[in-house]
Design a protein around this motif. Structure first.
Motif, short mmCIF file in Angstrom:
data_model
loop_
_atom_site.label_atom_id
_atom_site.label_comp_id
_atom_site.label_asym_id
_atom_site.label_seq_id
_atom_site.Cartn_x
_atom_site.Cartn_y
_atom_site.Cartn_z
N UNK A 183 7.44 69.17 -25.47
CA UNK A 183 6.23 68.21 -25.39
C UNK A 183 5.16 68.81 -26.53
N UNK B 167 -6.60 72.26 -35.28
CA UNK B 167 -5.84 73.40 -34.86
C UNK B 167 -4.92 73.90 -35.78
N UNK C 189 0.20 73.09 -19.88
CA UNK C 189 -1.04 74.09 -20.04
C UNK C 189 -1.81 74.26 -18.72
N UNK D 29 -2.89 77.19 -27.79
CA UNK D 29 -2.23 76.16 -26.86
C UNK D 29 -1.25 75.42 -27.83
N UNK D 30 -1.72 75.20 -29.23
CA UNK D 30 -0.51 74.45 -30.24
C UNK D 30 0.60 75.20 -30.17
N UNK D 31 0.33 76.35 -30.50
CA UNK D 31 1.74 77.30 -30.64
C UNK D 31 2.58 77.13 -29.51
N UNK E 230 -5.77 76.80 -31.05
CA UNK E 230 -4.67 77.12 -31.83
C UNK E 230 -3.48 77.69 -30.93
N UNK F 262 2.89 74.56 -27.28
CA UNK F 262 3.44 73.23 -27.27
C UNK F 262 4.41 73.00 -28.53
#
Lengths: 322, 543
Positions: A81, A89, A56, B171-173, B169, B175
């Motif tokens: 990962x 979230x 990220x 960033x979760x998608x 959310x 990862x």
């Protein structure tokens, strides 16, 4: 641990934020099934490190290898990962089942296999009966369990946990610690968990690392790291007093200090405050050189009148570097 | 504050909205109901007069077509630009964000003249490329004018939606293995479309109820319901039929108005960490395409206003600019408008100032009592947003029917102009106050009271400093809207209270085009001055 059997290895990773260094040449490795905890105060670079590993954020230098393959330049969604945040979230408009099935469906697995996968992680995290609920119908602890289940259902090779218990009630936390530990161990994924809670870190980690100002210090078994903090800032973070020893500063645990009124002792100090904390009495002292020192004694032991002067002695200590 | 003391403060503000917006409208509709002979008569009147009457039916159809076309195009053109504004970091981003509010704060007539100046018979662009004359009159011109007003709203609301998406959310998608497209689809498309829908609904409402564009750019065959009500009551004296049509209009636009308010509430209440902006990259074709589209939208929108400014130095018909300006201030123009230009400006400023004071007083009192009280917030929110449902012409119509006789006739109509402008500005002024108020913690106020401050002093010392910028923005917002308000003012004013916008409309009808160019320039410059004051001190201006 040798890097040849490492699931994840990080080599001299550095990162900057608005031109300021946030990570300074961090190197570490984690084996399959291992649980590494990185402890550090706020602003020490823990989250940035995880974000660089997940893809990220882009590091300014260094490499990230996954099973020996360099993934530093690989886009986040192709790395394999998993990253879990402090806030769960979850998709607010999807049920628990739909949240957990998200990654298996993305991977285009057959429907029957998806059902099996969801069932597996639902059992693993004791979420049976919650499948049809939506996130707003769950408690904070339940939401975090669903978030981990969703992460594990993607079958990641590495799981990164960014303070997932920070907003969980104390009563629920211990139970969640055990559940997370068990579920992650069963998954076989290498785990890196970052937190500023030293008790949580020492409880959960197979190994513990201390991160200060973007620099990784003292990686090792929890007991070793705790007993031998190594540096002044590590000792302070772990709750030790830093006092002058024969060859330089030493770390002395608050329970290892002894107090005797009058001008005798290795370090002279004055009682600043004192009070009971359950079965113990916490005494705060100020040494003549201005250092703040904490001493823990039995609640029914001798009293420590505020303003009393005396000397501190200790038997056990650990040498520190500045 | 105790409930009793609160009632003393809030009561007059609530009473103001009830007396000057709700009651006149209710009486207007009640009158229509009574004169039609009850509900069955009203239904019959609907079918025979509103739907059955060819002009009225055409007005309803025009409203729906103009509103639908404008909203669809505004969303299609504004959504990509909203994404670019909300997700990407680029030079002058903050300034562009503020600039996007300029058309909204401009008088509607300015935008209409801008469209004519660009695409009309002797337009700047249509002279160079005659096929562009297609946008100079009729439905295309009306839609073009509506777009200039409303695309910026869609852009701004979409950007707000994009910014409210949860970063975690998204960033979760990623990862979990989701591509950027999946991250859009599953994490941030929804809030971005909520924003676009808010902008689209507002565009629909403003366009379906537009007044100046259909009258000046097309004529009676393009009249919206709003223009038709004006025509029925003010020109043809058919006030009962106008009342029936007004009632039909409120019913017709009830659903989109309620939907707009519901979605606006959702847009404002999204918790979580905001998505950080990213830089535009040559390696990212999506960001480049969005940049180009945003640039085109900005050029189009601001180009229309620039055309009005251009006409102030190059009036139509080859008239020298000095001649146009001196004619504007001449006695012959004063004879035509009934008031010299200085009087027109003074009237405009006076009404806008009065409306600002009223809107601020009501907005502050009602906004302040909503803080941290969800139930009261909903009730008062509906009350304050009612003017959105009651269009300018209907409000003016209702006020003049109900209040003018009580105020002693036309000599005191200026009171109604101020009241009307205040009520129309209230929803937008309140939005500017509501944002800082929503972030106001009661702790500071309670701390001040616990230290011995009275409730009033606690408000002055703990709360006011934190909402001062919002209040200034709200005040200037109300002022700019009052300054450019045309529809209701035109309905209400008598000759001695004519404003600059109303005079501009009259001059255009008298085909005094060079003077119109100069007057439009003057109005534009006045509005721009208000906008610059709005931006002074780095204040962030938001809808």
């Amino acid at each position: 641990m040798s890097s040849s059997r490492a699931r994840l290895s990080v080599e001299a990773l550095s990162a900057e934020w608005d031109g300021l260094p946030v990570l300074r040449s961090v190197s570490l490795s984690v084996a399959p099934g291992e649980f590494l905890v990185l402890l550090g105060p706020n602003g020490s670079g823990k989250t940035t490190l995880l974000r660089c590993l997940a893809g990220l954020e882009r590091p300014t230098a260094g490499r990230v290898r996954l099973d020996g393959v360099d993934v530093t330049d690989r886009p986040v969604h192709t790395r394999g990962i998993g990253l879990m945040f402090q806030e769960s979230a979850l998709f607010p408009h999807r049920t628990v089942y739909e949240n957990i099935a998200y990654a298996p469906l993305l991977q285009r697995r057959p429907r029957a296999e998806v059902d099996l996968e969801v069932g597996r992680v639902v059992d693993l995290l004791r979420l049976a009966g919650f499948e049809d609920r939506r996130p707003d119908q769950l408690s904070g602890g339940e939401r975090q369990r669903v978030a981990l289940a969703r992460t594990l259902a993607a079958r990641p090779r590495v799981v990164l946990l960014d303070e997932p218990f920070a907003s969980i009630d104390v009563e629920v936390k211990a139970e969640l610690h055990a559940e997370f530990r068990r579920a992650l161990s069963a998954s076989g994924a290498a785990t890196i968990h970052v937190t500023h809670d030293r008790a949580e870190g020492l409880f959960l980690g197979d190994r513990v690392g201390l991160l200060f100002g973007g620099t990784l210090e003292a990686v090792g078994a929890p007991a070793d790291v705790y007993e031998h903090p190594g540096s002044v800032r590590a000792a302070r973070f772990l709750g030790y007093n830093v006092l002058p020893g024969d060859g330089g500063p030493v770390a002395v645990h608050p329970t290892d200090l002894a107090w005797s009124p009058g001008p005798r002792g290795r370090v002279l100090a004055t009682v600043v405050a004192e009070g009971p904390t359950g079965r113990h009495r916490l005494v705060v002292l100020r040494t003549d050189s201005g250092e703040r020192v904490e001493l823990v004694s039995a609640v029914d032991g001798p009293s420590f009148p505020v303003g009393q002067r005396g000397g501190l002695t200790w038997e056990r200590s650990s040498p520190l570097r500045e | 504050m105790t409930d009793r003391r609160e009632a003393v403060v809030v009561g007059p503000a609530v009473l103001f909205v009830l007396l000057f917006a709700v009651a006149p409208a209710a009486l207007l509709f009640g009158g229509a109901l009574a004169s039609a002979g009850g509900l069955s008569g009203l239904v019959a009147a609907f079918s025979t007069r509103t739907v059955g009457g060819a002009l009225n039916r055409a007005a309803v159809e025009n409203s729906l077509v103009q509103g639908g076309l404008s909203a669809g195009l505004a969303v299609a053109l504004g959504y990509p630009a909203g994404i670019f504004l909300g997700r990407y970091r680029w030079p002058m981003r903050s300034t562009v964000r503020s600039l996007l509010l300029v058309p909204f704060l401009m008088p509607s007539l300015i935008v209409v003249f801008g469209v004519v100046d660009l695409f009309g018979a002797s337009g700047v662009l249509s002279t160079l490329l005659p096929s562009l004359g297609f946008f100079g009159s009729g439905l295309p011109a009306i839609v073009a004018a509506n777009l200039v007003f409303n695309i910026p709203l869609v852009v701004l609301f979409t950007a707000t939606g994009v910014e409210s998406a949860s970063a975690e959310l998204e960033e979760t998608v990623a990862t979990l293995g989701g591509s950027p497209w999946r991250a859009y689809r599953d994490a941030w498309a929804r809030p971005s479309w909520v924003g676009a829908a808010v902008g689209g609904l507002l565009t629909f409402l403003f366009s379906a109820l537009s007044f100046a564009p259909p009258i000046l750019l097309c004529g009676s065959r393009c009249y919206t319901v709003e223009a038709q009500i004006y025509s029925l009551d003010a020109i043809r004296g058919l006030s009962t039929e106008a009342g029936v049509l007004a009632f039909a209009m409120v019913v017709l636009f009830l659903v989109p108005t309620v939907l707009y308010l519901l979605l606006l509430g959702r847009l404002r209440s999204v918790p979580g960490r905001r998505t950080p902006t990213r830089s535009v990259s040559l390696r990212d074709p999506v960001s480049l395409a969005l940049a180009v589209e945003t640039g085109a939208v900005l050029v189009g929108v601001l180009g229309v206003l620039a055309a009005v400014l251009y006409r102030t130095v190059a009036p139509v018909g080859g008239v020298a600019p000095g001649v146009a300006w001196s004619e504007l201030f001449s006695s012959s123009t004063a004879a035509r408008t009934g008031v010299p230009v200085s009087g027109l400006v003074a009237n405009s400023l006076l009404f806008a100032t009065g409306a600002t004071v009223l809107a601020l007083l009501v907005g502050i009192v009602l906004g302040y009592t909503m803080v941290g009280r969800p139930a009261r917030r909903r009730a008062l929110g509906v009350l304050l947003f009612l003017p959105l449902l009651i269009s300018p012409v209907v409000l003016a119509f209702a006020l003049s029917s109900f209040w003018l006789p009580l105020l002693g006739g036309a000599t005191n109509v200026w009171v109604l102009v101020i009241v009307c402008q205040a009520i129309l500005a209230l929803p937008f002024a309140l939005q500017s106050i509501e944002i800082p108020l929503a972030g106001l913690s009661p702790r500071a106020h309670e701390a001040a009271e616990s230290l011995g401050a009275s409730s009033w002093n606690a408000f002055l010392d703990a709360d006011l400093p934190r909402v001062r910028d919002g209040l200034a923005t709200a005040g200037l917002f109300a002022f700019a809207l009052g300054l450019g308000e045309f529809t209701a003012t035109n309905f209400l004013v008598t000759p001695q209270y004519t404003t600059l916008t109303v005079a501009l409309y009259d001059l255009d009808f008298r085909r005094s085009f060079a003077v119109v160019d100069a007057a439009a320039g003057l109005l534009l410059l006045l509005s721009l001055a208000v906008f610059l004051v709005l931006l002074a001190g780095g204040r962030r201006v938001e809808l």
